[in-house]
Design a protein around this motif. Sequence first.
Motif, PDB file in Angstrom:
ATOM      1  N   UNK A   1       0.862  -1.178   0.000  1.00 59.54           N
ATOM      2  CA  UNK A   1       0.000   0.000   0.000  1.00 59.54           C
ATOM      3  C   UNK A   1       0.898   1.228   0.000  1.00 59.54           C
ATOM      4  N   UNK A   2       0.331   2.398  -0.150  1.00 61.68           N
ATOM      5  CA  UNK A   2       1.146   3.617  -0.168  1.00 61.68           C
ATOM      6  C   UNK A   2       1.553   4.008   1.252  1.00 61.68           C
ATOM      7  N   UNK A   3       2.682   4.697   1.339  1.00 60.47           N
ATOM      8  CA  UNK A   3       3.137   5.181   2.645  1.00 60.47           C
ATOM      9  C   UNK A   3       2.132   6.174   3.223  1.00 60.47           C
ATOM     10  N   UNK A   4       1.539   6.949   2.373  1.00 61.11           N
ATOM     11  CA  UNK A   4       0.554   7.928   2.836  1.00 61.11           C
ATOM     12  C   UNK A   4      -0.621   7.236   3.536  1.00 61.11           C
ATOM     13  N   UNK A   5      -1.070   6.096   2.999  1.00 62.91           N
ATOM     14  CA  UNK A   5      -2.150   5.359   3.658  1.00 62.91           C
ATOM     15  C   UNK A   5      -1.700   4.865   5.017  1.00 62.91           C
ATOM     16  N   UNK A   6      -0.489   4.355   5.075  1.00 57.59           N
ATOM     17  CA  UNK A   6       0.029   3.857   6.351  1.00 57.59           C
ATOM     18  C   UNK A   6       0.138   4.998   7.361  1.00 57.59           C
ATOM     19  N   UNK A   7       0.602   6.158   6.908  1.00 52.17           N
ATOM     20  CA  UNK A   7       0.685   7.319   7.802  1.00 52.17           C
ATOM     21  C   UNK A   7      -0.695   7.690   8.334  1.00 52.17           C
ATOM     22  N   UNK A   8      -1.689   7.693   7.469  1.00 52.06           N
ATOM     23  CA  UNK A   8      -3.051   8.036   7.876  1.00 52.06           C
ATOM     24  C   UNK A   8      -3.588   7.006   8.875  1.00 52.06           C
ATOM     25  N   UNK A   9      -3.361   5.726   8.590  1.00 50.12           N
ATOM     26  CA  UNK A   9      -3.823   4.682   9.506  1.00 50.12           C
ATOM     27  C   UNK A   9      -3.147   4.799  10.865  1.00 50.12           C
ATOM     28  N   UNK A  10      -1.840   5.089  10.844  1.00 49.71           N
ATOM     29  CA  UNK A  10      -1.117   5.215  12.121  1.00 49.71           C
ATOM     30  C   UNK A  10      -1.678   6.380  12.932  1.00 49.71           C
ATOM     31  N   UNK A  11      -1.933   7.518  12.284  1.00 53.83           N
ATOM     32  CA  UNK A  11      -2.485   8.676  12.986  1.00 53.83           C
ATOM     33  C   UNK A  11      -3.855   8.330  13.574  1.00 53.83           C
ATOM     34  N   UNK A  12      -4.700   7.652  12.784  1.00 55.09           N
ATOM     35  CA  UNK A  12      -6.023   7.273  13.270  1.00 55.09           C
ATOM     36  C   UNK A  12      -5.911   6.280  14.424  1.00 55.09           C
ATOM     37  N   UNK A  13      -4.937   5.388  14.337  1.00 55.49           N
ATOM     38  CA  UNK A  13      -4.729   4.390  15.393  1.00 55.49           C
ATOM     39  C   UNK A  13      -4.283   5.074  16.682  1.00 55.49           C
ATOM     40  N   UNK A  14      -3.375   6.039  16.572  1.00 51.59           N
ATOM     41  CA  UNK A  14      -2.917   6.775  17.764  1.00 51.59           C
ATOM     42  C   UNK A  14      -4.073   7.521  18.429  1.00 51.59           C
ATOM     43  N   UNK A  15      -4.922   8.143  17.625  1.00 46.81           N
ATOM     44  CA  UNK A  15      -6.001   8.963  18.162  1.00 46.81           C
ATOM     45  C   UNK A  15      -7.171   8.154  18.704  1.00 46.81           C
ATOM     46  N   UNK A  16      -7.525   7.044  18.022  1.00 41.70           N
ATOM     47  CA  UNK A  16      -8.758   6.311  18.385  1.00 41.70           C
ATOM     48  C   UNK A  16      -8.568   4.817  18.587  1.00 41.70           C
ATOM     49  N   UNK A  17      -7.363   4.340  18.565  1.00 42.34           N
ATOM     50  CA  UNK A  17      -7.131   2.911  18.750  1.00 42.34           C
ATOM     51  C   UNK A  17      -7.588   2.089  17.564  1.00 42.34           C
ATOM     52  N   UNK A  18      -7.947   0.835  17.834  1.00 45.94           N
ATOM     53  CA  UNK A  18      -8.373  -0.080  16.761  1.00 45.94           C
ATOM     54  C   UNK A  18      -9.614   0.449  16.025  1.00 45.94           C
ATOM     55  N   UNK A  19     -10.525   1.103  16.745  1.00 38.26           N
ATOM     56  CA  UNK A  19     -11.750   1.608  16.115  1.00 38.26           C
ATOM     57  C   UNK A  19     -11.440   2.705  15.104  1.00 38.26           C
ATOM     58  N   UNK A  20     -10.350   3.443  15.310  1.00 35.07           N
ATOM     59  CA  UNK A  20      -9.997   4.521  14.399  1.00 35.07           C
ATOM     60  C   UNK A  20      -9.571   4.033  13.037  1.00 35.07           C
ATOM     61  N   UNK A  21      -9.051   2.808  12.979  1.00 39.09           N
ATOM     62  CA  UNK A  21      -8.561   2.264  11.711  1.00 39.09           C
ATOM     63  C   UNK A  21      -9.660   1.512  10.971  1.00 39.09           C
ATOM     64  N   UNK A  22     -10.736   1.167  11.662  1.00 38.99           N
ATOM     65  CA  UNK A  22     -11.823   0.419  11.030  1.00 38.99           C
ATOM     66  C   UNK A  22     -12.479   1.261   9.942  1.00 38.99           C
TER      67      UNK A  22
END
Length: 179
Positions: A43-64
């Motif tokens: 996948x793109x690095x940008x997607x991974x960056x976005x997922x990581x930010x969402x994970x930091x802010x909201x945990x597993x639910x943020x990445x769903x």
Amino acid sequence: MRYPQGGGLTDAERAARERVRRQAVTRFEAGEKNREIAAALRVSERSVERWRRQWRENGHAGVASKGSPGRPRPSEAQMARLERELERGPLAHGWTDQRWTLARVKTVIGRLFHVSYTVEGTWRLLRRYGWSWQQPARRAIERDDDAVELWKREVWPRVRAPRRRMEPGWSSRTRPASR
């Protein structure tokens, strides 16, 4: 190309994307870098960056997945109500004439269902449910078809500019070569 509800993915494809996100979360927890995760999951690095930010802010639910970003289609009951309202006419909704325009239909949809469509989206919605655009077929009472035909036949040929003949060496942009 139009996509069905869900961004054009089947249920299996949507589930596969969710698995990729969960794998990314597992790698976040293991401390891997974004570049490594992106390469491993393809996948793109940008997607991974976005997922990581969402994970930091909201945990597993943020990445769903949040589901399709598209506007939900109105239910059959809502469309039946909209059709009844359109049949009542524009006068019943506060306009001074009997013409339905897309902007007016958009306004009625907003008033009835508290949903905002664009004018183009309103047209797509109406067309999807079998509506078609119509142009008023009325003509001026004073119109004289015989006089119009006479004018086209006798006056118009004299009024319009004659077309230039194209000859070798002429183009629509240049003058003829000097001889």
